[in-house]
Write a protein that holds these residues in place. Sequence first.
Motif, PDB file in Angstrom:
ATOM      1  N   ILE A 309       0.982  -1.225   0.089  1.00 51.13           N
ATOM      2  CA  ILE A 309      -0.190  -0.052  -0.114  1.00 51.13           C
ATOM      3  C   ILE A 309       0.752   1.242   0.085  1.00 51.13           C
ATOM      4  N   ASP A 310       1.916   1.215   0.890  1.00 51.90           N
ATOM      5  CA  ASP A 310       3.011   2.566   0.929  1.00 51.90           C
ATOM      6  C   ASP A 310       3.676   2.695  -0.535  1.00 51.90           C
ATOM      7  N   LYS A 311       3.776   1.559  -0.986  1.00 49.67           N
ATOM      8  CA  LYS A 311       4.722   1.625  -2.176  1.00 49.67           C
ATOM      9  C   LYS A 311       3.738   2.139  -3.511  1.00 49.67           C
ATOM     10  N   TYR A 312       2.476   1.788  -3.731  1.00 48.73           N
ATOM     11  CA  TYR A 312       1.673   1.753  -4.590  1.00 48.73           C
ATOM     12  C   TYR A 312       0.505   3.026  -4.492  1.00 48.73           C
ATOM     13  N   ILE A 313       0.040   3.129  -3.512  1.00 47.74           N
ATOM     14  CA  ILE A 313      -0.943   4.052  -3.144  1.00 47.74           C
ATOM     15  C   ILE A 313      -0.876   4.868  -2.115  1.00 47.74           C
ATOM     16  N   GLY A 314       0.381   4.875  -1.484  1.00 46.55           N
ATOM     17  CA  GLY A 314       0.490   5.598  -0.158  1.00 46.55           C
ATOM     18  C   GLY A 314       0.682   7.187  -0.389  1.00 46.55           C
ATOM     19  N   ASP A 315       0.542   7.553  -1.637  1.00 49.68           N
ATOM     20  CA  ASP A 315       0.300   8.969  -1.834  1.00 49.68           C
ATOM     21  C   ASP A 315      -1.091   9.470  -1.932  1.00 49.68           C
ATOM     22  N   THR A 316      -2.129   8.509  -2.124  1.00 53.64           N
ATOM     23  CA  THR A 316      -3.273   8.846  -2.183  1.00 53.64           C
ATOM     24  C   THR A 316      -4.312   8.443  -0.922  1.00 53.64           C
ATOM     25  N   CYS A 342     -14.702   1.472  -6.045  1.00 56.07           N
ATOM     26  CA  CYS A 342     -14.771  -0.224  -6.031  1.00 56.07           C
ATOM     27  C   CYS A 342     -15.581  -0.629  -7.232  1.00 56.07           C
ATOM     28  N   THR A 343     -16.465   0.214  -7.693  1.00 55.67           N
ATOM     29  CA  THR A 343     -17.002  -0.356  -8.937  1.00 55.67           C
ATOM     30  C   THR A 343     -16.049  -0.379 -10.183  1.00 55.67           C
ATOM     31  N   ALA A 344     -15.388   0.814 -10.099  1.00 56.26           N
ATOM     32  CA  ALA A 344     -14.414   0.873 -11.259  1.00 56.26           C
ATOM     33  C   ALA A 344     -13.195  -0.353 -11.310  1.00 56.26           C
ATOM     34  N   ALA A 345     -12.906  -0.645 -10.159  1.00 55.96           N
ATOM     35  CA  ALA A 345     -11.975  -1.504 -10.009  1.00 55.96           C
ATOM     36  C   ALA A 345     -12.254  -3.106 -10.410  1.00 55.96           C
ATOM     37  N   LEU A 346     -13.617  -3.222 -10.637  1.00 57.77           N
ATOM     38  CA  LEU A 346     -14.215  -4.345 -11.247  1.00 57.77           C
ATOM     39  C   LEU A 346     -13.508  -4.626 -12.512  1.00 57.77           C
ATOM     40  N   LYS A 347     -13.349  -3.384 -13.188  1.00 56.14           N
ATOM     41  CA  LYS A 347     -12.858  -3.409 -14.598  1.00 56.14           C
ATOM     42  C   LYS A 347     -11.708  -4.035 -14.754  1.00 56.14           C
ATOM     43  N   ILE A 385      -3.093  -4.822  -5.254  1.00 58.20           N
ATOM     44  CA  ILE A 385      -2.976  -3.289  -4.964  1.00 58.20           C
ATOM     45  C   ILE A 385      -2.277  -2.518  -6.132  1.00 58.20           C
ATOM     46  N   GLN A 386      -1.755  -3.159  -6.924  1.00 58.24           N
ATOM     47  CA  GLN A 386      -1.435  -2.423  -8.136  1.00 58.24           C
ATOM     48  C   GLN A 386      -2.507  -2.193  -9.055  1.00 58.24           C
ATOM     49  N   LEU A 387      -3.405  -3.070  -9.232  1.00 57.61           N
ATOM     50  CA  LEU A 387      -4.700  -2.803  -9.814  1.00 57.61           C
ATOM     51  C   LEU A 387      -5.394  -1.792  -9.418  1.00 57.61           C
ATOM     52  N   LEU A 388      -5.412  -1.700  -7.985  1.00 65.83           N
ATOM     53  CA  LEU A 388      -6.077  -0.613  -7.183  1.00 65.83           C
ATOM     54  C   LEU A 388      -5.736   0.670  -7.437  1.00 65.83           C
ATOM     55  N   ALA A 389      -4.232   0.616  -7.387  1.00 65.31           N
ATOM     56  CA  ALA A 389      -3.584   2.028  -7.870  1.00 65.31           C
ATOM     57  C   ALA A 389      -3.887   2.594  -9.337  1.00 65.31           C
ATOM     58  N   LYS A 390      -4.039   1.487 -10.270  1.00 62.76           N
ATOM     59  CA  LYS A 390      -4.304   1.879 -11.571  1.00 62.76           C
ATOM     60  C   LYS A 390      -5.902   2.432 -11.690  1.00 62.76           C
ATOM     61  N   THR A 391      -6.602   1.920 -10.923  1.00 65.61           N
ATOM     62  CA  THR A 391      -8.213   2.614 -10.575  1.00 65.61           C
ATOM     63  C   THR A 391      -8.120   3.653 -10.008  1.00 65.61           C
TER      64      THR A 391
END
Lengths: 396, 396
Positions: A309-316, A342-347, A385-391
């Motif tokens: 989380i810190d690495k990929y989305i820690g800034d958000t 959460c809805t967008a993440a399903l993509k 978590i990488q995919l969540l970062a993308k989302t």
Amino acid sequence: MMDYKFANRISTLAPSAIREILKYSSEPGFISLAAGSPASDAFPVEEISKISAQIFAERPMEALHYSVSEGYTPLRETVRDYMRKTQSVGNDDDNILITSGAQQVMDLATKAICNEGDAIICESPSFVGSVNAFRSYGLNLVGVPMESDGMNMEVLEQKLKTTPNVKLIYVIPNFQNPTGFCMSYEKRVRLYELAKQYSVMIIEDNPYGDIRFTGEPIPAIKSMDTDGLVIYAGSFSKVLAPAMRVGFCIAPAPVIQKMVVCKQVSDVHTQMWSQIITHQFMTKCDYAAHLEKIRAIYREKAKKAQEFIDKYIGDTVSYDAIEGGLFLWLRLPDSIPSEQVCTAALKYKVAVVPGSAFSIEGDDKINCIRINYSAPSDENLEKGIQLLAKTLEEFK
Amino acid sequence: MMDYKFANRISTLAPSAIREILKYSSEPGFISLAAGSPASDAFPVEEISKISAQIFAERPMEALHYSVSEGYTPLRETVRDYMRKTQSVGNDDDNILITSGAQQVMDLATKAICNEGDAIICESPSFVGSVNAFRSYGLNLVGVPMESDGMNMEVLEQKLKTTPNVKLIYVIPNFQNPTGFCMSYEKRVRLYELAKQYSVMIIEDNPYGDIRFTGEPIPAIKSMDTDGLVIYAGSFSKVLAPAMRVGFCIAPAPVIQKMVVCKQVSDVHTQMWSQIITHQFMTKCDYAAHLEKIRAIYREKAKKAQEFIDKYIGDTVSYDAIEGGLFLWLRLPDSIPSEQVCTAALKYKVAVVPGSAFSIEGDDKINCIRINYSAPSDENLEKGIQLLAKTLEEFK
């Protein structure tokens, strides 16, 4: 064909947002950080297998014949002694009931204690399984906002003052679902005082307490229960294995007596093989060592989850460092709406649950996401978590 | 201390006469003909033991991890196909739910369908476990007198006409508990017609149907269900082993859908090991041969029971020869009150249950005694009936 009409009590139990997400998450290629499942590598498979073979070699009838609704006597005694010694939970005015998972404690306690229209106060957000059990008996659900150290005590007091027919307060004091928060000792004491003052019983649900991998345990509310106010729910789902469906309830004897009557007409008694396995595991294996072993597994998994989380989305996002349990609670900035994320993440084929799905009255502003780190493999956890970062990038 | 108040719905669930008798009957030296338990020598211990070892050798995770509330998919499919092929139970509009014993079908169906104050019509006398499940949801219980060929259809029609808000009719058409009677084909057809005419659903509870050891099976009411009126409850408690707690429900899909929601908040799902054992037993062992084997055991036991009764108390009581199930229903002459006989029998250390304990509205004149012949050994069965003969002598 018949025109089906159903009971009013279940009219509010529509398929939830979580269920929709979980439906997707079981599709092939999906990474689920949405479940509430324990880590399978923590299950003591070898030991259960050995004990099972012994049961069939030595006394199969005990595992196959009808038993009493209260539960398998040796297991009841073992759990009662264990909970008294290790956590000061249970005294001479209490009794113990073995249940088909801790979920059944919510079902039976509500059924025994509450009339339709009675009120129950819950942390908001809270565990949907319990909350829906309360809804299924037509209760009036009252939410009290959750904070990092447990429910807000001023709001609780106000709700106790103003809500008619409050019968129960439901809390998960350790590593709460969905937030992962622990209720502080001070708030536990205050909660007990308020419950006593207003003659309201407390359901203390503690499925995650054994999975504390850092920091000091906080005494159970039940350990303060000199007035017979607390119904304590324990579970072996995270410590042994969930599909065995073994939980227990330690509560004042008159309450247990009524819950036993309700259990008898619900499922007669809890499956016996599971009860014997649990008893043998607690008495013949090194139970303390097993708990240490699973804590080490969760400690490692939690460390990795926080690193990713810190690495990929820690800034958000932000979160409180976790000391136990199964969940991480990500706070999102106001500009990024968690439900839409959460809805967008399903993509991207990753499933996570928005905090609002756990809201009690539906009007809370909970801009958070619940992350389960115990069920996925390390690889999937990182990828998820990488995919969540993308989302999240989509919303910037 | 807390002044405990409980829900109104459970206020009528006081400890029953049966429970009092069962309490005595578990004391050392007591002979119990009072239970509702299957014969332990009919349990396929070897096969269950083998299948269990295989599960742990080949795929332990399936038996240990959370599953879906609907039940283990291979078991659902196997039971669905089996019930369709062998008994024409279930069609394309139906669905299937695996439950924690058939008792849970009563719990979930009532919860899903009935509001408090709704009425349910039951055979009187009837199975206390089901009847108390209905009571525990605050239903208005209406009894229809039981006859040797099933409930009285004229009284049923009159009750349907005059009782407000009847939602369900509950019947055990095969070897009913407590009477051992079967409902005739003609009455099954008439019952279905009446249910359709009054738009009332039927719960067809069939835990004993597989234990027919003589005579021809009568088609299930569910096999006539072209209108989606029948909720069918099946059980593996008598065919495999009761402590495994596996039952099932075949009912119209919209009903199953609501019952699944209720199950999810009650015990999440049925214990997995039991579900896999049941599935493997049905598919890998010779299920038909197993049924034949247990029928032979019950046939022999029933024959002995009837011989002992004829020999020791045949001049005092009468009964219908039994073709299956677990029970014999002794009719006493008016001069000998069955309740007092059952109380007096406790002195001789034999436990039997008076028919009145199974009454629905409490005002039926049921001067009968239920005898369970499946659980005791042959020796205890003979001794128990001898002791009952001694007791009856006191009343002459």
